[in-house]
Design an enzyme around this catalytic site. Structure first.
Site, PDB file in Angstrom:
ATOM      1  N   ILE A 151     -41.173  15.855  -6.827  1.00  0.00           N
ATOM      2  CA  ILE A 151     -40.088  15.988  -7.878  1.00  0.00           C
ATOM      3  C   ILE A 151     -39.548  17.319  -7.831  1.00  0.00           C
ATOM      4  CG2 ILE A 151     -39.736  15.752 -10.417  1.00  0.00           C
ATOM      5  CD1 ILE A 151     -40.406  12.967  -8.895  1.00  0.00           C
ATOM      6  N   GLU A 196     -39.503  25.135  -5.469  1.00  0.00           N
ATOM      7  CA  GLU A 196     -38.967  25.894  -6.407  1.00  0.00           C
ATOM      8  C   GLU A 196     -40.007  27.313  -6.773  1.00  0.00           C
ATOM      9  OE1 GLU A 196     -38.420  23.446 -10.052  1.00  0.00           O
ATOM     10  OE2 GLU A 196     -37.716  21.673  -8.668  1.00  0.00           O
ATOM     11  N   GLU A 217     -34.079  14.343 -25.857  1.00  0.00           N
ATOM     12  CA  GLU A 217     -34.416  15.350 -26.883  1.00  0.00           C
ATOM     13  C   GLU A 217     -33.086  15.510 -27.902  1.00  0.00           C
ATOM     14  OE1 GLU A 217     -37.224  18.205 -26.325  1.00  0.00           O
ATOM     15  OE2 GLU A 217     -37.879  16.272 -25.433  1.00  0.00           O
ATOM     16  N   HIS A 219     -34.322  12.776 -12.478  1.00  0.00           N
ATOM     17  CA  HIS A 219     -35.512  13.068 -12.887  1.00  0.00           C
ATOM     18  C   HIS A 219     -35.900  12.920 -14.177  1.00  0.00           C
ATOM     19  CE1 HIS A 219     -39.718  13.434 -13.230  1.00  0.00           C
ATOM     20  NE2 HIS A 219     -39.666  14.620 -13.820  1.00  0.00           N
ATOM     21  N   HIS A 274     -50.487  15.516 -14.813  1.00  0.00           N
ATOM     22  CA  HIS A 274     -51.043  16.424 -15.801  1.00  0.00           C
ATOM     23  C   HIS A 274     -52.900  16.583 -15.692  1.00  0.00           C
ATOM     24  CE1 HIS A 274     -47.275  16.392 -17.930  1.00  0.00           C
ATOM     25  NE2 HIS A 274     -47.396  15.023 -17.622  1.00  0.00           N
ATOM     26  N   CYS A 285     -44.112  13.996 -11.904  1.00  0.00           N
ATOM     27  CA  CYS A 285     -43.166  15.119 -12.363  1.00  0.00           C
ATOM     28  C   CYS A 285     -43.507  16.327 -11.306  1.00  0.00           C
ATOM     29  CB  CYS A 285     -43.757  15.633 -13.592  1.00  0.00           C
ATOM     30  SG  CYS A 285     -42.553  16.736 -14.583  1.00  0.00           S
TER      31      CYS A 285
HETATM   32  N1  GLN Z   1     -37.768  19.776 -10.572  1.00  0.00           N
HETATM   33  C1  GLN Z   1     -38.698  19.985 -11.644  1.00  0.00           C
HETATM   34  C2  GLN Z   1     -40.082  20.090 -11.198  1.00  0.00           C
HETATM   35  O1  GLN Z   1     -40.541  19.669 -10.260  1.00  0.00           O
HETATM   36  C3  GLN Z   1     -38.565  18.958 -12.894  1.00  0.00           C
HETATM   37  C4  GLN Z   1     -39.496  19.289 -13.978  1.00  0.00           C
HETATM   38  C5  GLN Z   1     -39.592  18.454 -15.168  1.00  0.00           C
HETATM   39  O2  GLN Z   1     -39.179  17.217 -15.104  1.00  0.00           O
HETATM   40  N2  GLN Z   1     -39.941  18.894 -16.352  1.00  0.00           N
HETATM   41  O3  GLN Z   1     -40.733  21.047 -11.602  1.00  0.00           O
HETATM   42 ZN    ZN Z   2     -40.746  15.566 -15.270  1.00  0.00          ZN
END
Ligand code: GLN
Ligand code: ZN
Length: 757
Positions: A434, A487, A608, A644, A697, A729
């Protein structure tokens, strides 16, 4: 004489003292007495700050969550947490859960957490069932009431009203929550009586459900409650906030309570009507200072409107912020590095109370008594409205020039899919992640050193490149099909982009509680948004240079940036969102030019922004989806757009999701047994989907079988040729030693699926 009061104050502390005290306690570094001591100090400081008010809230403080506190007060903490330990341990057990390896006892599931109305605060959902019994536990409130009285402030206890409490609750056996009202009201009666005996003159009873669409059953529950709870003492201030009353306006006005508080910022248009309907013996509290934003109030303009109202209401007028100040940071004074010009336009919680003081003085003693403050306020307001940093003609022109076709891909999904398949040559069940890889202590240390100017920009860049190199090598070794750069260089998915766009500033201590000890520091979007130069392109180009596999560009979408920031209030949110969309669109097009063939635009926070009233959803979804499309759709058909979204209900927004028309959407599904995909199936969602198979998580490493099985469940709903295989995620909060075996298993699961085709 207008009375001034407050509905609630941030409890986390200006330097997040409560957060650190909680974490020390949870990690066994301090004991309960130390924690309670910090809590008491914070309460005392908060009352001190508010001491100029006629009424100061008490009971708004919480060690974790005000709704969980109310469950405790009503004797409704889930039974599963109540074995062993102190009362405090039991409270935190429901707040945070307890896992099996914490101790030799059984694990206890934490209470479910969900959004508090339309804020970014999350509360612990009360649990009820047909046989729930309530019993009063008034100690917390009474103790705090006494503390406040000892401090010499006029204390006004704050409680969540019975109907809002039940409305927030979740029924564990699908029984009707409203059936519990008869059992609940006697406990509220007892609580109010005890508060009255302790000397409380007023009690603030919060019923924010009144700003939502209520059916007859809920409306009559409101009626029944307040007829049952009516009393001479304490006097009840029925408190609503976060919006307009609309269909509930007459009901709210006519209830047998001594006063009504309304949100006069969002509900400005209703004030006259409320004045008309409200019986003349009742107090009307107007929430005129915006408790949901960080801008200075235009006090002079407000007074022009308020003075005649005050004339009419006389002693009956109370003044307050629109809602609890929980949703804004504590104090602007601790921001010496904030851009001075912008800082002069802002007000955090403390400054909002000062505004309230000024306002009340102007009403009570005349404007001349606060002439200096009003003149200063006028200058600040004027400087903001004329500033060239707020208004950038070029940006306003590009927004005006947006045409229908800008949000349109060249061809339909079916045609694009073919071109993309040719260009990308991916196997079936392509694997990807992700975006983020672990944010290691080394990465954080490098960023800290760079921010403190102990590391040069070149050195920092070199370190981040080394992290990217590592992430790419690991992914190649794992055999993933579509790679990401990981990232490493991002502190946060919104802040990182905000920092590189014009129109934003960042506070250092502007923390707002999100849940428990967790806080967020929303960027402050103050002006027209412009991207002065490419943001991610160099990193993406570098990452792509390391591999022959497609490198996925990674961006945060306009709606998410908007929803996770404090945004300007001088133009509609939709307009601000369009400006963000144009900035991201430029970035998307630059990535495409740099040879990036797949670009992901995260919209984690799309939900949100949904308004409280369903009747307003479509309007929001229309402009939000338009903004996403504007950011994404300026590319060639061959370029594949991903989006995403984290764990989220899709049932009621599936149409909007389809309209976003991303070529691929990845979602968080691993804990739902793929049931979240049902709605995509029923709706015949046409594009590609990557349902998460790895719960990021949890530190657990999912097995090949588990993930293959989840994908088989997905296959039962979505045709195999449209499925991707990915985690739920980003992996930034995990460790490499967890991530590598988990992703290896994920890649193996994809191989099994391919073999079975
Ligand atoms: N690209 C982001 C990551 O991988 C997405 C985070 C998210 O969806 N909260 O951290
Ligand atoms: Zn996410």
């Amino acid at each position: 004489m207008a009375t001034q009061h407050n509905l609630g104050f941030p409890r986390i502390g200006g330097k997040r003292e409560l957060k650190f005290a909680l974490e020390d306690f949870w990690h066994g570094k301090s004991d309960a007495a130390e924690l309670q001591n910090t809590a008491l100090t914070l309460r005392q400081q908060n009352w001190q700050t508010q001491a100029t008010l006629d009424w100061v809230p008490v009971g708004d403080f919480s060690l974790y969550d005000q709704v969980l506190d109310m469950s405790h007060t009503l004797g409704n903490l889930p039974e599963r947490g109540q074995h062993g330990g102190s009362e405090l341990d039991q409270y935190f057990r429901i707040a945070r859960g307890r896992s099996a390896h914490d101790s030799d006892c059984h694990c206890v599931a934490a209470g479910e957490m969900t959004k508090w109305f339309d804020t970014n605060y999350h509360y612990i959902v009360p649990e009820v069932s047909a046989d729930t019994e309530f019993s009063l536990n008034s100690e917390r409130l009474l103790t705090q009431f006494t503390e406040a009285q000892q401090q010499g402030v006029h204390a006004k206890p704050v409680v969540i009203g019975p109907v809002t409490y039940l409305w927030l609750a979740k029924s564990k056996d699908s029984s009707n929550r409203l059936n519990l009202l008869d059992k609940l009201l006697p406990v509220y009666r007892q609580l109010l009586d005890e508060l009255a005996s302790a000397g409380a003159e007023w009690v603030q009873i919060d019923e924010p459900v009144l700003v939502t669409e209520l059916d007859d059953a809920w409306r009559s529950a409101i009626e029944r409650s307040y007829h049952t709870l009516k009393s001479e003492r304490p006097k009840l201030l029925l408190t609503t906030y976060f919006g307009t009353l609309e269909q509930n306006l007459r009901l709210a006005c006519e209830l047998p309570v001594a006063g009504l508080h309304i949100d006069a910022v969002r509900g400005h248009s209703e004030v006259c009507k409320v004045i008309d309907w409200l019986p003349s013996h009742k107090v009307l509290s107007l929430g005129v200072i915006d408790g949901r934003n960080i801008w200075k109030t235009d006090l002079n303009r407000l007074l022009d409107w308020l003075e005649p109202v005050a004339e009419q209401l006389k002693e009956r007028l109370w003044l307050a912020p629109s809602c609890s100040l929980l949703h804004v940071p504590v104090c602007l004074e601790s921001e010496p590095t904030l851009d001075a010009e912008v800082k002069n336009w802002l007000a955090f919680a403390r400054q909002k109370l000062t505004e309230l003081n000024t306002l009340a003085s102007a009403i009570n003693q005349g404007r001349a008594s606060v002439a200096e403050q009003l003149a200063e306020n006028r200058l600040a307001i004027e400087s903001r409205s004329h500033s060239t940093r707020v208004h950038n003609a070029a940006v306003e022109q590009s927004v005006a020039a947006i045409g229908e076709s800008d949000g349109q891909r060249q061809s339909s999904f079916a045609e694009r899919a073919k071109l993309q398949a040719d260009a990308l040559q991916l196997p079936s069940f392509p694997t990807t992640t992700i975006g983020s890889f672990p944010q290691t202590p080394e990465i954080r240390a490098a960023r800290r050193a760079f921010n403190q100017q102990q590391l040069s920009a070149e050195e920092y860049e070199a370190r981040m490149q080394a992290e990217i190199w590592r992430a790419v090598k690991e992914q190649e070794e794992l055999g993933l099909d579509v790679l990401v750069h990981g990232e490493a260089e991002r502190n946060d998915m919104v802040e990182y982009f905000g920092e590189q766009l014009e129109g934003f500033v960042f506070s250092r201590f502007g923390w707002v509680q999100s849940y428990g000890s967790r806080c967020v520091k929303p960027p402050i979007l103050f002006g027209d948004v412009r991207r002065p130069k490419p943001i991610t392109v160099d990193w993406a180009r570098y990452a792509q240079s390391l591999t022959n596999k497609p490198m996925k560009g990674m961006l945060t979408g306009p709606v998410t940036i908007l929803n996770w920031s404090f945004v300007r209030d001088d133009q509609p949110r939709s307009q601000t969102c369009r400006q963000l969309a144009l900035a991201i669109r430029d970035e998307v097009q630059d990535l495409e030019k740099a040879g990036i063939k797949i670009i992901q635009i995260d919209e984690a926070a799309l939900r949100e922004g949904l308004p409280l009233r369903k009747s307003q959803w479509q309007h929001y979804l229309n402009w939000a989806v338009d903004a996403f499309r504007l950011s994404a759709n300026g590319v060639d058909d061959k370029t594949q757009i991903h989006t995403h979204m984290c764990y989220s209900e899709f049932n009621d927004i599936i149409e909007a999701i389809a309209q976003m028309d991303a070529d691929v959407i990845t979602i968080e599904t691993s804990r739902s047994d793929m049931e979240l995909l049902d709605v995509f199936d029923e709706f015949e969602y046409p594009n590609q989907i990557g349902p998460g198979v790895y719960d990021i998580h949890s530190p657990n490493i999912p097995t090949v079988e588990q993930m293959a099985q989840l994908m088989n469940q997905a296959k039962a709903r979505i045709p195999a040729e449209r499925l991707w295989v990915n985690p739920d995620c980003g992996l930034k909060t995990r460790q490499w030693q967890e991530v590598l075996p988990a992703l290896k298993n994920m890649v193996d699961a994809a191989k099994e699926l391919r073999a079975a085709l």
